[in-house]
Design a protein around this motif. Structure first.
Motif, mmCIF file in Angstrom:
data_model
loop_
_atom_site.group_PDB
_atom_site.id
_atom_site.type_symbol
_atom_site.label_atom_id
_atom_site.label_comp_id
_atom_site.label_asym_id
_atom_site.label_seq_id
_atom_site.Cartn_x
_atom_site.Cartn_y
_atom_site.Cartn_z
ATOM 1 N N THR A 299 -1.680 -8.908 -7.312
ATOM 2 C CA THR A 299 -1.513 -10.038 -8.214
ATOM 3 C C THR A 299 -1.811 -9.562 -9.633
ATOM 4 O O THR A 299 -2.906 -9.062 -9.915
ATOM 5 C CB THR A 299 -2.467 -11.191 -7.839
ATOM 6 N N VAL A 300 -0.825 -9.701 -10.483
ATOM 7 C CA VAL A 300 -0.938 -9.281 -11.887
ATOM 8 C C VAL A 300 -1.198 -10.515 -12.745
ATOM 9 O O VAL A 300 -0.467 -11.506 -12.648
ATOM 10 C CB VAL A 300 0.361 -8.582 -12.350
ATOM 11 N N THR A 301 -2.245 -10.446 -13.572
ATOM 12 C CA THR A 301 -2.548 -11.568 -14.479
ATOM 13 C C THR A 301 -2.496 -11.122 -15.918
ATOM 14 O O THR A 301 -2.489 -9.948 -16.213
ATOM 15 C CB THR A 301 -3.935 -12.159 -14.192
ATOM 16 N N THR B 286 -4.943 -7.091 -10.627
ATOM 17 C CA THR B 286 -4.847 -6.153 -11.745
ATOM 18 C C THR B 286 -4.385 -6.915 -12.980
ATOM 19 O O THR B 286 -3.901 -8.042 -12.883
ATOM 20 C CB THR B 286 -3.905 -4.970 -11.435
ATOM 21 N N LEU B 287 -4.541 -6.294 -14.114
ATOM 22 C CA LEU B 287 -4.066 -6.866 -15.369
ATOM 23 C C LEU B 287 -2.690 -6.304 -15.682
ATOM 24 O O LEU B 287 -2.352 -5.196 -15.237
ATOM 25 C CB LEU B 287 -5.030 -6.529 -16.506
ATOM 26 N N ALA B 288 -1.917 -7.050 -16.437
ATOM 27 C CA ALA B 288 -0.591 -6.570 -16.846
ATOM 28 C C ALA B 288 -0.738 -5.213 -17.527
ATOM 29 O O ALA B 288 -1.694 -4.976 -18.280
ATOM 30 C CB ALA B 288 0.071 -7.573 -17.782
ATOM 31 N N PRO C 279 5.870 1.218 -12.552
ATOM 32 C CA PRO C 279 5.178 0.525 -13.641
ATOM 33 C C PRO C 279 5.805 -0.825 -14.013
ATOM 34 O O PRO C 279 5.101 -1.727 -14.465
ATOM 35 C CB PRO C 279 5.267 1.507 -14.815
ATOM 36 N N ALA C 280 7.081 -1.003 -13.774
ATOM 37 C CA ALA C 280 7.721 -2.290 -14.061
ATOM 38 C C ALA C 280 7.142 -3.394 -13.178
ATOM 39 O O ALA C 280 7.166 -4.571 -13.548
ATOM 40 C CB ALA C 280 9.223 -2.188 -13.861
ATOM 41 N N SER C 281 6.599 -3.028 -12.019
ATOM 42 C CA SER C 281 6.042 -4.012 -11.090
ATOM 43 C C SER C 281 4.809 -4.709 -11.641
ATOM 44 O O SER C 281 4.534 -5.851 -11.306
ATOM 45 C CB SER C 281 5.673 -3.349 -9.769
ATOM 46 N N TYR C 282 4.038 -4.002 -12.458
ATOM 47 C CA TYR C 282 2.806 -4.582 -12.996
ATOM 48 C C TYR C 282 2.848 -4.757 -14.518
ATOM 49 O O TYR C 282 1.827 -4.923 -15.173
ATOM 50 C CB TYR C 282 1.569 -3.765 -12.577
ATOM 51 N N ALA C 283 4.050 -4.785 -15.070
ATOM 52 C CA ALA C 283 4.210 -4.936 -16.525
ATOM 53 C C ALA C 283 3.992 -6.371 -16.993
ATOM 54 O O ALA C 283 3.662 -6.599 -18.165
ATOM 55 C CB ALA C 283 5.594 -4.458 -16.948
ATOM 56 N N ALA C 284 4.160 -7.328 -16.086
ATOM 57 C CA ALA C 284 4.036 -8.742 -16.461
ATOM 58 C C ALA C 284 3.354 -9.495 -15.319
ATOM 59 O O ALA C 284 3.375 -9.041 -14.170
ATOM 60 C CB ALA C 284 5.416 -9.334 -16.735
ATOM 61 N N PRO C 285 2.769 -10.663 -15.606
ATOM 62 C CA PRO C 285 2.112 -11.443 -14.561
ATOM 63 C C PRO C 285 3.057 -11.766 -13.399
ATOM 64 O O PRO C 285 4.259 -11.966 -13.596
ATOM 65 C CB PRO C 285 1.693 -12.721 -15.286
ATOM 66 N N GLY C 286 2.488 -11.786 -12.202
ATOM 67 C CA GLY C 286 3.254 -12.089 -10.995
ATOM 68 C C GLY C 286 2.603 -11.435 -9.787
ATOM 69 O O GLY C 286 1.465 -10.975 -9.854
ATOM 70 N N THR C 287 3.333 -11.399 -8.696
ATOM 71 C CA THR C 287 2.833 -10.815 -7.450
ATOM 72 C C THR C 287 3.889 -9.871 -6.887
ATOM 73 O O THR C 287 5.082 -10.174 -6.956
ATOM 74 C CB THR C 287 2.534 -11.930 -6.424
ATOM 75 N N PHE C 288 3.444 -8.752 -6.342
ATOM 76 C CA PHE C 288 4.351 -7.822 -5.672
ATOM 77 C C PHE C 288 3.598 -7.129 -4.549
ATOM 78 O O PHE C 288 2.372 -7.232 -4.453
ATOM 79 C CB PHE C 288 4.954 -6.811 -6.662
ATOM 80 N N THR C 289 4.331 -6.452 -3.681
ATOM 81 C CA THR C 289 3.698 -5.745 -2.570
ATOM 82 C C THR C 289 3.920 -4.240 -2.695
ATOM 83 O O THR C 289 4.906 -3.786 -3.287
ATOM 84 C CB THR C 289 4.242 -6.217 -1.206
ATOM 85 N N ALA D 65 -5.607 -0.657 -8.619
ATOM 86 C CA ALA D 65 -6.495 0.275 -7.911
ATOM 87 C C ALA D 65 -6.378 -0.007 -6.413
ATOM 88 O O ALA D 65 -7.110 -0.833 -5.866
ATOM 89 C CB ALA D 65 -7.921 0.107 -8.399
ATOM 90 N N LEU D 66 -5.451 0.665 -5.770
ATOM 91 C CA LEU D 66 -5.238 0.468 -4.333
ATOM 92 C C LEU D 66 -6.344 1.184 -3.560
ATOM 93 O O LEU D 66 -6.740 2.295 -3.913
ATOM 94 C CB LEU D 66 -3.865 0.999 -3.928
ATOM 95 N N PRO D 67 -6.843 0.556 -2.484
ATOM 96 C CA PRO D 67 -7.951 1.162 -1.742
ATOM 97 C C PRO D 67 -7.521 2.397 -0.956
ATOM 98 O O PRO D 67 -6.373 2.514 -0.538
ATOM 99 C CB PRO D 67 -8.384 0.043 -0.788
ATOM 100 N N ALA D 68 -8.464 3.306 -0.753
ATOM 101 C CA ALA D 68 -8.199 4.523 0.017
ATOM 102 C C ALA D 68 -8.239 4.254 1.511
ATOM 103 O O ALA D 68 -7.715 5.039 2.300
ATOM 104 C CB ALA D 68 -9.221 5.598 -0.346
ATOM 105 N N THR D 69 -8.857 3.128 1.900
ATOM 106 C CA THR D 69 -8.946 2.778 3.311
ATOM 107 C C THR D 69 -8.548 1.316 3.517
ATOM 108 O O THR D 69 -8.603 0.508 2.581
ATOM 109 C CB THR D 69 -10.373 2.983 3.868
ATOM 110 N N VAL D 70 -8.154 1.000 4.737
ATOM 111 C CA VAL D 70 -7.789 -0.361 5.119
ATOM 112 C C VAL D 70 -8.443 -0.678 6.464
ATOM 113 O O VAL D 70 -8.971 0.211 7.129
ATOM 114 C CB VAL D 70 -6.253 -0.528 5.237
#
Length: 84
Positions: free
Chosen positions: A82-84, A21-23, A55-65, A28-33
């Protein structure tokens, strides 16, 4: 329309998904796995409900789960974002 699947046994595990995703853009999390079962079979259309994403999780580049649950079970799913 939602479709439910009934399994004789719950999945043994779920393959993690990787989501870019972008900062400042909600991933867009999938509906199925893809779930694996004790007989070695896999099903790539297993519904999942994801936890809310701060929203703080994807506010800046990095990785989170993000964790989620396979619908109708206690099996945990995981998305690596992964946020770029």
């Amino acid at each position: 329309m939602l479709k439910w699947k009934v399994y004789a046994v719950p999945p043994d595990g779920v393959r993690p998904v990787h989501v870019p995703t972008l900062a400042d853009t909600l991933p867009a999390l999938p509906a199925t796995v893809t779930a694996t079962f004790n007989d070695g079979s896999k099903d790539s259309s297993v519904a999942v409900t994801w936890d809310a994403v701060d929203p703080a999780s994807y506010a800046a580049p990095g990785t989170f789960t993000v964790d989620g649950r396979v619908t109708g079970t206690t099996v945990t799913a995981r998305a690596v974002v992964t946020v770029t």
